[in-house]
Write an enzyme that holds these catalytic residues in place. Structure first.
Site, short mmCIF file in Angstrom:
data_model
loop_
_atom_site.label_atom_id
_atom_site.label_comp_id
_atom_site.label_asym_id
_atom_site.label_seq_id
_atom_site.Cartn_x
_atom_site.Cartn_y
_atom_site.Cartn_z
N LYS A 179 0.84 -1.20 0.00
CA LYS A 179 0.00 0.00 0.00
C LYS A 179 0.88 1.25 0.00
O LYS A 179 1.65 1.47 0.92
CB LYS A 179 -0.91 -0.02 1.24
CG LYS A 179 -1.84 -1.24 1.29
CD LYS A 179 -2.68 -1.28 2.54
CE LYS A 179 -1.86 -1.49 3.78
NZ LYS A 179 -2.69 -1.77 4.97
N THR A 210 -8.45 9.59 8.45
CA THR A 210 -8.16 8.32 7.77
C THR A 210 -7.91 7.17 8.73
O THR A 210 -7.31 6.17 8.36
CB THR A 210 -6.94 8.49 6.85
OG1 THR A 210 -5.82 8.95 7.64
CG2 THR A 210 -7.21 9.50 5.75
N GLY A 212 -8.17 3.87 10.48
CA GLY A 212 -8.79 2.59 10.15
C GLY A 212 -8.66 2.16 8.70
O GLY A 212 -9.26 1.16 8.29
N THR A 213 -7.88 2.88 7.90
CA THR A 213 -7.80 2.54 6.48
C THR A 213 -7.26 1.14 6.24
O THR A 213 -7.78 0.40 5.40
CB THR A 213 -6.92 3.55 5.72
OG1 THR A 213 -5.69 3.72 6.43
CG2 THR A 213 -7.61 4.88 5.58
N GLY A 214 -6.21 0.75 6.97
CA GLY A 214 -5.60 -0.56 6.75
C GLY A 214 -6.53 -1.70 7.13
O GLY A 214 -6.67 -2.68 6.37
N CYS A 215 -7.18 -1.58 8.26
CA CYS A 215 -8.14 -2.60 8.70
C CYS A 215 -9.29 -2.70 7.71
O CYS A 215 -9.73 -3.80 7.34
CB CYS A 215 -8.71 -2.24 10.08
SG CYS A 215 -7.48 -1.97 11.35
#
Length: 266
Positions: A179, A210, A212-215
């Site tokens: 990412k 932003t 929590g984007t990865g989860c």
């Protein structure tokens, strides 16, 4: 479309709880609901967390994690598994063992630090992630900080994404999604299995909220895989979903607010 009373695809998240609701188990379950699958959870750790950071974290005993996993998988079954915060080497190794005996695709989000830079994985657990967890992953979804933690590879530009992906693939996942959200310019990610490459691009939204984007992205990928999509199809759909969620992220508290998991429903 499914018939009334028919169960939707089932996805199990194995991750930590975020008391502020922006990341972790809470973000995973919101994402799964928004994407039409039934979300289930194995909680590995409890955090005291808000828009300003992580004030405390307490991992659960391995036996509690193992019991939650067996309870869900042995009775309900799963079409995909997603892992997030695993905290310690002991938990990483237990979860890797559980996953290896489950016949379902696995999305590994190798969570190392929070959005605010708070550590969520013990340094002593990194080797277990490399040698035990990544080899059982269908897709690994590290961000650039996690790539550096796991491989020592520093990504400063788009040209560095390919060698970074090769370094992660060397640990054994079938696919890796690097990412590139922390780079400048458009948001570009690289999905590859070592032979095929997919470059995923989206406009960068000027929004600081932003959390929590990865989860959210990893849970969206797992949701797509549970529906029977191929890895490239699932990742492409997840990228579209999380881009919309970032665009509509909202202020919450005094710090960094969450992405909007329900943006398609509003």
């Amino acid at each position: 479309m499914r018939a009334a009373g028919q169960a939707p695809p089932r996805v199990l998240t194995v991750a930590g709880s975020d008391s502020g609701g922006g990341a972790g188990i809470q973000a995973d379950l919101k994402t799964m609901l928004a994407l039409g699958v039934h979300g289930m959870s194995v909680i590995t750790a409890v955090t005291a967390q808000n828009s300003l950071g992580v004030q405390g974290a307490w991992e659960l005993p391995v036996e509690a994690v193992r019991a939650q996993y067996r309870s869900v998988v042995d009775d309900i079954g799963v079409q995909a598994v997603k892992t997030g915060m695993l905290a310690s080497a002991e938990l990483v190794e237990a979860v890797a063992e559980l996953i290896s005996g489950t016949d379902a695709p696995v999305v590994v989000d190798p969570v190392g630090v929070s959005k605010h830079g708070d550590p969520l994985l013990a340094a002593s657990a990194l080797d277990s992630v490399r040698t035990r967890l990544l080899p059982v992953a269908t897709v690994a979804t590290p961000n650039l900080d996690e790539v550096a933690q796991l491989t020592g590879s520093r990504v400063a530009s788009e040209a560095d994404l390919r060698p970074a992906a090769e370094a992660v693939l060397a640990y054994g996942p079938q696919w890796v999604l690097i990412k590139g959200g922390h780079l400048t310019g458009e948001a570009v990610d690289l999905l590859t299995d070592g032979d095929q490459e997919f470059w995923l691009r989206a406009p960068r939204h000027d929004n600081r909220h932003t959390h929590g984007t990865g989860c959210t992205l990893a849970s969206a990928v797992a949701s797509g895989l549970a529906k029977g999509l191929s890895v490239p199809e699932a990742v492409t759909a997840a990228k579209e979903y999380v881009t919309g969620a970032i665009a509509r992220g909202f202020a919450l508290g005094a710090g960094i607010g969450p992405v909007d998991h329900g943006w398609r429903l509003r």
